[in-house]
Design an enzyme around this catalytic site. Sequence first.
Site, short mmCIF file in Angstrom:
data_model
loop_
_atom_site.label_atom_id
_atom_site.label_comp_id
_atom_site.label_asym_id
_atom_site.label_seq_id
_atom_site.Cartn_x
_atom_site.Cartn_y
_atom_site.Cartn_z
N ARG A 1 11.64 -5.68 4.72
CA ARG A 1 11.47 -4.21 4.65
C ARG A 1 12.26 -3.50 5.40
O ARG A 1 12.43 -3.83 6.80
CB ARG A 1 9.87 -4.12 5.01
N ARG B 1 11.01 -1.94 11.15
CA ARG B 1 9.69 -1.51 11.98
C ARG B 1 9.69 -2.35 13.07
O ARG B 1 9.71 -3.59 13.00
CB ARG B 1 8.69 -1.42 11.21
N ARG C 1 -9.86 1.42 8.60
CA ARG C 1 -9.52 0.11 9.09
C ARG C 1 -10.50 -0.84 9.62
O ARG C 1 -10.23 -1.84 9.95
CB ARG C 1 -8.20 0.14 9.62
N LYS D 1 0.91 -1.24 0.04
CA LYS D 1 0.02 0.00 -0.14
C LYS D 1 0.75 1.36 -0.11
O LYS D 1 0.75 2.04 -0.88
CB LYS D 1 -0.91 0.01 1.26
N ARG E 1 -1.24 -8.78 13.21
CA ARG E 1 -1.52 -7.71 12.39
C ARG E 1 -2.50 -8.47 11.35
O ARG E 1 -3.57 -7.90 10.69
CB ARG E 1 -0.45 -7.04 11.90
#
Length: 222
Positions: A127, A161, A88, A13, A172
Amino acid sequence: MRIVLVGPPGAGKGTQAVRLAKELNIPHISTGDLFRANISQQTELGKLAKSYMDAGNLVPDEVTIAMAKDRMEQPDAHPGFLLDGFPRNVSQAEALDELLKNEGIKLDAVLDLEVSEDEVVKRIAGRRICRNDSSHVFHVTYTPPKVEGVCDVCGGELYQRDDDSEDTVRTRLEVYHTQTEPIIDYYKAQGLVRTISSLGPVDEVTTRALHALKRDEDDEKK
Ligand code: AP5
Ligand code: MG
């Protein structure tokens, strides 16, 4: 255009939002990035949000909706915006509808990024994001920075992160399936959803996304 981007954690996203926002000349509004900016500035909102984010849970609606509303009301967002990570859950989607209705405006499209869970795990594991701005996103193998550990955009330090640990990612994903996925049906009922595959090279996904959004404009002209 007013667009909502939806998809599981790691779907791409943020990666796509930066490109689409540039292409469509509208601001990219990411509630995750806004929370991370609050965390690095050590604001009260940041302190509150961190405990929820580190556990992989949603930050309470009340503060999230207020923060998103405040950002959407900035002058640069008047002509349109690209929402990433908001709404969300269904109550956030209802709050957004109410907000838009009060302004006499509407969403144009909800872009749903589809990706397998295996791919999500690989993307999140590799990431790296920038300390200066969490919208600067890289991947150690798929989209590596020119210099290891250094942001191509601003020279900032790249790091992993806090919520990208295996356990938190599992939570998540569960939160995504139980709380966020229902907004896809909510928006399907409004005829807004455009689903595309988020697999393949980043450029190809952007082309696919622009094509799906263009189809909306073409439909409107008919
Ligand atoms: P948020 O920051 O929104 O996280 P998320 O939804 O879990 O999504 P991610 O940012 O993890 O993934 P992404 O889809 O943006 O993927 P990316 O482009 O980075 O939210 C974090 C937390 O904040 C939430 O858990 C919650 O606590 C809180 N929060 C936020 N909004 C909230 C709200 N509205 N209500 C309540 N709480 C809220 O890509 C992933 C990786 O893949 C990158 O390394 C990238 O380089 C790579 N990649 C991307 N595309 C490709 C491709 N095509 N091929 C190969 N690699 C690719
Ligand atoms: Mg993101």
